[in-house]
Design a protein around this motif. Structure first.
Motif, short mmCIF file in Angstrom:
data_model
loop_
_atom_site.label_atom_id
_atom_site.label_comp_id
_atom_site.label_asym_id
_atom_site.label_seq_id
_atom_site.Cartn_x
_atom_site.Cartn_y
_atom_site.Cartn_z
N GLU A 16 0.81 -1.22 0.00
CA GLU A 16 0.00 0.00 0.00
C GLU A 16 0.85 1.27 0.00
OE1 GLU A 16 -3.86 -0.14 2.37
OE2 GLU A 16 -2.61 -1.76 3.15
N ASP A 23 0.27 4.32 -2.47
CA ASP A 23 0.17 5.73 -2.07
C ASP A 23 1.06 6.62 -2.92
OD1 ASP A 23 -1.65 5.18 -0.10
OD2 ASP A 23 -0.18 5.06 1.51
N ARG A 68 -7.54 -1.03 -4.48
CA ARG A 68 -8.03 0.29 -4.91
C ARG A 68 -7.63 0.56 -6.35
NH1 ARG A 68 -3.65 3.97 -1.62
NH2 ARG A 68 -3.26 2.43 -0.03
N LYS A 97 5.01 21.46 6.41
CA LYS A 97 3.79 20.72 6.78
C LYS A 97 3.01 21.47 7.86
CE LYS A 97 4.24 17.32 10.35
NZ LYS A 97 4.49 16.06 10.86
N TYR A 114 -1.28 14.40 13.73
CA TYR A 114 -2.12 13.23 14.01
C TYR A 114 -1.86 12.72 15.42
CZ TYR A 114 -2.59 12.99 8.90
OH TYR A 114 -2.86 13.27 7.60
N PRO A 166 -1.05 9.67 16.54
CA PRO A 166 0.19 8.92 16.76
C PRO A 166 1.41 9.83 16.87
CG PRO A 166 -1.12 7.86 15.08
CD PRO A 166 -1.76 9.17 15.35
N GLU A 167 1.38 10.97 16.19
CA GLU A 167 2.51 11.89 16.29
C GLU A 167 2.58 12.50 17.68
OE1 GLU A 167 1.28 13.89 12.56
OE2 GLU A 167 3.43 13.92 12.16
N LYS A 194 -3.84 1.08 4.94
CA LYS A 194 -4.56 2.34 4.92
C LYS A 194 -5.62 2.37 6.02
CE LYS A 194 -6.44 5.49 1.55
NZ LYS A 194 -6.37 5.82 0.17
N PHE A 249 -4.77 8.41 11.71
CA PHE A 249 -4.26 9.18 10.56
C PHE A 249 -5.42 9.45 9.62
CE2 PHE A 249 -0.52 6.88 12.06
CZ PHE A 249 0.37 7.93 12.20
N ASN A 250 -6.24 10.41 10.01
CA ASN A 250 -7.47 10.61 9.24
C ASN A 250 -7.26 11.58 8.10
OD1 ASN A 250 -6.91 12.52 11.04
ND2 ASN A 250 -8.99 12.90 11.72
N GLY A 251 -6.64 11.10 7.06
CA GLY A 251 -6.43 11.93 5.88
C GLY A 251 -4.97 11.90 5.49
N SER A 252 -4.61 12.67 4.49
CA SER A 252 -3.20 12.65 4.07
C SER A 252 -2.70 14.08 3.97
CB SER A 252 -3.09 11.93 2.73
OG SER A 252 -3.94 12.54 1.81
N LYS A 253 -3.16 14.88 4.93
CA LYS A 253 -2.77 16.30 4.91
C LYS A 253 -1.27 16.48 5.17
CE LYS A 253 -5.77 17.75 7.92
NZ LYS A 253 -6.44 18.57 8.92
N PHE A 254 -0.76 15.63 6.07
CA PHE A 254 0.63 15.86 6.50
C PHE A 254 1.51 14.66 6.22
CE2 PHE A 254 -2.40 17.35 9.84
CZ PHE A 254 -2.54 18.63 9.36
N GLN A 255 2.77 14.94 6.16
CA GLN A 255 3.78 13.89 6.06
C GLN A 255 3.94 13.23 7.42
OE1 GLN A 255 6.05 12.52 4.06
NE2 GLN A 255 5.20 13.38 2.22
N ILE A 256 4.10 11.92 7.43
CA ILE A 256 4.38 11.25 8.70
C ILE A 256 5.91 11.19 8.83
CG2 ILE A 256 4.05 9.12 10.01
CD1 ILE A 256 1.66 8.52 8.17
#
Lengths: 774, 173
Positions: A260, A264, A290, A564, A621, A623-624, B5, B13-20
């Motif tokens: 995945e 992405d 997907r 970011k 997020y 987890p962060e 995902k 992680f609700n979305g892909s707004k930011f880089q992890i």
């Protein structure tokens, strides 16, 4: 399958490639026979493996012809089997596919690189690939893949060879990179993409050398450098050598974990390389649930050599010094294939910070193809800068382009149909950026006329499939000594820039025959830069000129770095990155000037408060936030040990518990971590806590807030029990409730002060209560 | 195997707004890998004719079915143990991973059953709609007669934590 259909298919669906061949044949006991020879000796072995791949869900089967080029077979003493091996490979794959999978002809390295990396002539290499592709094509493959290529020039040879056979079938081009994103022969992922974005291939990809985890970072770089379709085939992890054999041991499930991540990044085709088996392919198939993600990237205009990649913007400086005009000695050397001074001039211009070098070999009538081939090979060998080909003879120009490993500049074409057609054909075939002169045959008087000519010709250029970002216009610089008005050139630059064209000019023409040339050139360059000039061909070893240019570039500098979240201070950044060691270092430094209590509350505490706010505002997020909390935990402990007991902690206190009967407390633990990170003091009673124990704890700790959690419908009533008991005993404490079975209405009914649907909301509510009290 | 995902979505992680950050990516993959290692997926299935079942075990939405398959699925105690003993971040990620893993496991059982039994109702678990969550106990102890999980009779809570009781009604004879 024709290319249009293939493109349509890729737009709708992520395709699965098959897995390893060589490693699978070895596993199945065929270790001492070249894999391709199995096609004619043991076709059933190949058929069985390919049938398994199809059964596992592969959409594309590769013919078992990886090393079945004539050169490789000759090395293995099987040259006479060349036709048979390739013909049989297509036949077996087609049978195994049973019409459910496409069959792509598989080609790879010849075992010897084209010059300068090897001894092979480029034309020989092209012909080798042409021969193999021809047999595969005539036997009915649906497309081609060239894979595991470590030399960019050899990959180009393969593409040219295949496209000589057919322009109608899809073609996938793969290179192989080390973990640092460079191939064995020094080409970076970005240079590979830069050179191949122009070429007649449908898909760019990477395979082999790395497992899925390590390859991911390299693949990401590719995905950011191209708008072509993408493919990938990682190995099954790192090879393990047991003293006898190389083995790949990554289990299919672990391999599948990363699928995945590739989706992405926009991968369109995914399969496996060394060590992967039908089981791996089955897992990949199951993980692809997907549709493809089409990400259109803004890719800057760039040009490259084998090892150097440069952007055209904000300004490109093309060194003019490889030009024997007026230098009889250099002309003679070139004629005699002595390129020593050419190399010297290339290197000195590189040292003088040129971005590219213009290569003009002077009087072409006294030269032949071999001169142009040799000069490119020599410059490539010495890791030269990207080249701007200043070659008039179209045959010589094609020879040079064919030999060139990167993405060149071509200097130049007039706007006459004849010249333009020939040059456009060449950049379509070999790639590159084309410099066009703002003239057809006669030099036009005014800037407006020059612009109109370019605009008139533009639709024709576009109709040939060439985009604006591949064209650079030369407004024409004429000699001042001949009474030409330099302002016409400057005005032309301005008009072209306003119409979205990139521009370049041969600067030295201006001051030809005049004294103090460098002053005139520098002043003119400044003015042209101000009008929007994007590049110039000049002498990079002219210090005055270079300083003037650098001054201009400095004045024009306007770099925006997207971020970011709003840039945080260093401590906050390091905490967010989970860099425990770095955070500790910063704290140690702070301790030199501040007390442990001050550092704990005003430095680390404040940083965590900021991070808590970022989370509460939805800028990071969960987890962060938890990673940040885990990072600072040992550092807080360390500081707490340094703080004397007499110095009271003034943090707001929260007692947390999961009520009796409920054994799920992950949510409550998250709330605890989130509140801690926002500087609350937490007393966590744990899970399945009896009401009487919760009451005792509240009596003893006198917290500001009591947080209760219940997950099950069958345990949620215990929250009411706790609230009623508190009321009965007249204990004043704010009660906040949460958990899967709770809701706002229920919390109100039970007499709680608030309900929070998640940790973020809980944090906001607790903060507001504490702020009200303070 | 759960979709990454969905696992990430469940983990917040609700979305892909930011880089992890790289560090977090490592943690996410480490937990996924560990989950694969620790999970001990087991399932027990039994199918009963409708007329042999007590009424309180038949959801209203199953009207017209001829038989019901009950199954209990679990990932085992190792995952629970990890969740209880790891730090908050790791246990939260493992909890999210395991929730999705048990769902993926159920999905594979569901698929297989439908292949065997044909047209059926949607998959259903006690605690939803008109079947009390405490019926988990009856299903596990009286119908499935298994000890792969333990159900608290008073609350319906199942241990190991990552376990589910499911039922699907079948229309075909």
């Amino acid at each position: 399958m024709n290319r249009k259909d293939f493109e349509e298919l890729l737009s709708k669906k992520i395709l699965i490639l098959d897995g390893g061949y060589g490693t699978e044949f070895i596993k199945r006991g065929y270790k001492n026979i070249p894999a391709e020879i199995l096609n004619i000796r043991y076709p059933e072995v190949v058929y069985d493996l390919q049938s398994e791949y199809v059964k596992s869900g592969a959409d594309i089967l590769l013919t078992n012809t990886f090393s079945a080029n004539r050169k490789k077979l000759k090395e293995l003493n099987y040259e006479e089997t060349f036709d048979k091996v390739n013909v049989k490979a297509v036949e077996i794959a087609k049978q195994a596919s049973k019409g459910k999978a496409l069959v792509f002809g598989d080609l790879s390295s010849l075992g010897e690189y084209p010059k300068p990396m090897g001894m092979l002539e480029m034309d020989e290499a092209i012909d080798e690939y042409y021969q193999q592709a021809k047999v595969l094509f005539e036997n009915g493959v649906d497309g081609f893949i060239v894979e595991t290529m470590t030399d960019i020039k050899e990959l180009k040879a393969a593409v040219y060879g295949i496209r000589k056979v057919t322009e109608d079938l899809p073609l996938i081009a793969h290179m192989t990179f080390e973990e640092n994103g460079r191939s064995v022969t020094g080409t970076s992922v970005e240079i590979f993409a830069n050179a191949f974005n122009d070429l007649d291939v449908d898909v760019l990809g990477i395979n082999c050398t790395l497992g899925p985890e390590d390859l991911l970072k390299v693949f990401e770089r590719l995905s950011l450098s191209t708008n072509k379709f993408l493919s990938v085939e990682p190995n099954a992890g790192k090879p393990i050598f047991d003293g006898k054999d190389l083995e790949y041991k990554m289990k299919p499930e672990i391999f599948g974990m990363f699928v995945e991540d590739y989706l992405d990044l926009g991968v369109n085709i995914i399969g496996g390389c060394c060590g992967t088996s039908p089981e791996h392919i089955k897992v990949i198939r199951n993980m692809v649930k997907r549709r493809p993600k089409k990400i259109i990237k803004e890719i800057p205009i760039m040009y490259s050599s084998r090892t150097i990649l440069n952007k055209l913007h904000p300004f490109s400086l093309i060194g003019e010094r490889i030009n024997p005009a007026g230098n009889k000695k250099l002309q003679n050397e070139i004629e005699e294939f002595n390129f020593e001074n050419v190399i010297k001039r290339a290197n000195s211009q590189k040292n003088a910070k040129a971005n590219a070098i213009d290569v003009n070999l002077g009087i072409e009538k006294i030269l032949n193809e071999e001169h142009f081939k040799q000069v490119i090979i020599e410059l490539d060998k010495h890791s030269s800068l990207p080249i701007s080909f200043d070659i008039q003879n179209i045959g010589f120009l094609e020879t040079a382009l064919k030999e060139y490993p990167g993405r060149p500049l071509i200097n130049s074409s007039k706007l006459s149909k004849k010249d333009l057609d020939r040059k456009l054909e060449l950049i379509k075939k070999y790639g590159g950026l084309l410099i066009v002169l703002a003239l057809e045959e006669e030099i036009l008087e005014s800037a407006e006329e020059r612009l109109q000519l370019v605009l008139r010709k533009w639709p024709y250029i576009e109709s040939k499939g060439i985009t604006k970002d591949r064209i650079i216009v030369d407004p024409l610089v004429l000699s001042l000594a001949a009474n030409n008005d330099p302002n016409i050139t400057l005005e032309t630059v301005k008009l072209l820039s306003q119409n979205g064209f990139n521009t370049t000019m041969g600067l030295s023409n201006l001051s030809f025959g005049l004294p103090n040339r460098n002053y005139i050139n520098a002043a003119f360059l400044s003015r042209a830069k101000g009008k929007g000039l994007t590049s110039a061909i000049l002498n990079p070893e002219d210090e005055f000129l270079m300083n003037t240019l650098n001054g201009n570039l400095l004045l024009d500098k306007n770099i925006v770095i997207p971020s970011k979240v709003e840039k945080q201070d260093e401590l906050t950044e390091k905490i967010l990155q989970g860099e425990e060691g770095e955070v500790k270092g910063i704290i140690e430094n702070q301790l030199k000037e501040k007390s442990p209590l001050e550092v704990s509350q005003d430095v680390l505490g404040k940083a965590m408060e900021k991070i808590g706010d970022l989370y509460a505002q939805g800028n990071i997020y969960l987890p962060e936030l938890l990673l940040a909390a885990e990072t600072v935990k040992p550092i807080f402990d360390y500081l707490n040990n340094l703080i004397p007991e007499s110095q009271n902690d003034k943090k707001a206190k929260v007692v947390l518990a999961t009520v009796e009967g409920d054994i799920h407390d992950i949510g409550k633990n998250i709330v605890a971590a989130v509140l801690r990170s926002a500087n609350f003091r937490i007393i966590d009673l744990g899970k399945d806590v009896e009401t009487s124990l919760i009451i005792d704890a509240v009596k003893k700790e006198k917290p500001n807030i009591l947080g209760l959690s219940a997950m099950m419908t069958t345990t949620v009533g215990k929250i009411e029990e706790v609230v009623n008991e508190l009321k009965k005993l007249s204990i004043k404490v704010k009660v906040i409730a949460g958990g899967a079975s709770m809701n706002r209405k229920l919390a109100e009914t039970f007499g709680c002060d608030a309900y929070a649907k998640d940790a973020s909301e809980g944090l906001k509510i607790c903060k507001s209560w504490v702020n009200l009290n303070s | 195997m759960p979709q990454k995902k969905i696992y990430l979505l469940r983990a917040g992680f609700n979305g892909s707004k930011f880089q992890i950050s790289e560090k977090l990516k490592e943690e996410i993959n480490k937990i996924y890998e560990l989950g694969l290692e620790l999970a001990q997926p087991k399932a027990v299935c039994e199918t009963y004719k409708i007329d042999s079942l007590p009424k309180e075990l038949i959801p209203k939405s199953f009207e017209g079915v001829n038989s019901i398959t009950f199954f209990v699925s679990t990932l085992g105690y190792e995952i629970d143990h990890y969740i209880s003993n790891a730090n908050t971040l790791s246990s939260m990620l493992m909890d999210a991973w395991a929730s999705e893993a048990i769902e993926a496991f159920n999905e594979s059982i569901d698929k297989k059953l439908r292949k065997d039994f044909g047209k059926g109702t949607r998959r259903f678990s006690p605690g939803y709609s008109d079947i009390d969550v405490r019926k988990n106990w009856d299903i596990v102890n009286n119908l499935l007669k298994t000890e792969v999980v333990v159900v608290n009779k008073d609350t319906g809570i199942i241990t190991p934590r990552k376990s589910t009781v499911c039922m699907i009604g079948w229309y075909d004879e």
